[in-house]
Design an enzyme around this catalytic site. Structure first.
Site, short mmCIF file in Angstrom:
data_model
loop_
_atom_site.label_atom_id
_atom_site.label_comp_id
_atom_site.label_asym_id
_atom_site.label_seq_id
_atom_site.Cartn_x
_atom_site.Cartn_y
_atom_site.Cartn_z
N GLY A 174 32.54 99.76 103.12
CA GLY A 174 32.58 98.83 101.79
C GLY A 174 32.81 97.54 102.13
N GLN B 256 35.68 89.21 100.26
CA GLN B 256 35.87 89.22 101.73
C GLN B 256 34.63 88.41 102.40
OE1 GLN B 256 35.81 93.48 101.50
NE2 GLN B 256 37.19 93.26 103.43
N CYS C 9 40.37 98.18 106.43
CA CYS C 9 39.66 97.15 105.85
C CYS C 9 39.08 96.09 106.76
CB CYS C 9 40.83 96.48 104.92
SG CYS C 9 40.00 95.14 103.87
N LEU C 10 37.87 95.79 106.47
CA LEU C 10 37.03 94.71 107.21
C LEU C 10 38.05 93.41 107.44
CD1 LEU C 10 33.49 95.48 106.61
CD2 LEU C 10 34.73 95.63 108.88
N HIS D 15 39.21 101.40 96.90
CA HIS D 15 39.54 100.21 97.46
C HIS D 15 38.67 98.89 97.33
CE1 HIS D 15 40.57 98.91 101.84
NE2 HIS D 15 39.74 98.05 101.54
N GLU D 16 37.51 99.21 97.12
CA GLU D 16 36.73 97.53 96.93
C GLU D 16 36.96 97.09 95.47
OE1 GLU D 16 35.29 96.78 99.46
OE2 GLU D 16 35.42 98.17 100.54
N HIS E 76 39.79 94.92 95.54
CA HIS E 76 39.55 93.53 96.30
C HIS E 76 38.97 92.74 94.95
CE1 HIS E 76 39.74 93.91 100.69
NE2 HIS E 76 39.03 94.92 100.48
NI NI Z 1 38.92 96.16 102.33
#
Ligand code: NI
Length: 161
Positions: free
Chosen positions: A43, A48, A87-88, A129-130, A133
């Protein structure tokens, strides 16, 4: 695209709705999907990659890609489940977060088509989760201060390497 890492300010800012879904939006979503896959993520949300827009990309357990524009959760299960999240934007750290097991979501895709989706399992986890963000929330916000401090120390250590 470059993935922005914690503690960058943009990760804490709220996004704005996408006002028009056009070719530019589709290209952005495609670039985000490529970046997500290259980063071995499942995701990736607008902030991000430096875009304060309400959109994210994701893939399900079969690797099927999805684009969610102006997404909204319209229902959540009472049942909750724990799952180890990463998380990226916080590479190298993982911790269990408890969330509803299933959610209903509505959004538009990159072609401007409105859709509703019943999500459970992995995709339900990713979607929640996204969506966080898009509101400036990160998975570490769900942890106890003690766990969060410990994890962020580890993150800082790994970031220096
Ligand atoms: Ni994330």
């Amino acid at each position: 695209m470059e993935i922005i890492r914690y503690p960058a300010d943009i990760l804490r800012q709220k996004t704005e709705a996408v006002s028009q879904i056009d070719q530019e939006t589709a290209e952005l979503a495609a670039a985000m999907l490529t970046t997500m896959v290259e980063g071995h993520g499942i995701g990736l949300a607008g902030p991000q990659v430096g875009q304060l827009l309400s959109l994210f990309v994701a893939q399900d357990e079969n690797g099927k890609p999805y684009v969610f524009i102006n997404p909204e959760i319209t229902g959540t299960s009472l049942e909750t489940v724990g799952y180890e999240e990463g998380c990226l934007s916080l590479p190298g750290i993982y911790e269990e977060v408890i969330r509803p097991e299933a959610v209903q979501i509505q959004a538009w895709n990159e072609k401007g088509r409105f859709f509703k989706m019943e999500c459970s399992g992995l995709i339900a986890r990713v979607v929640q989760h996204e969506l966080d963000h898009l509101k400036g929330t990160l998975f570490i916000d769900y942890l106890t201060p003690l766990k969060r401090d410990r994890l962020l120390k580890l993150y800082e250590k790994k970031s220096r390497q």
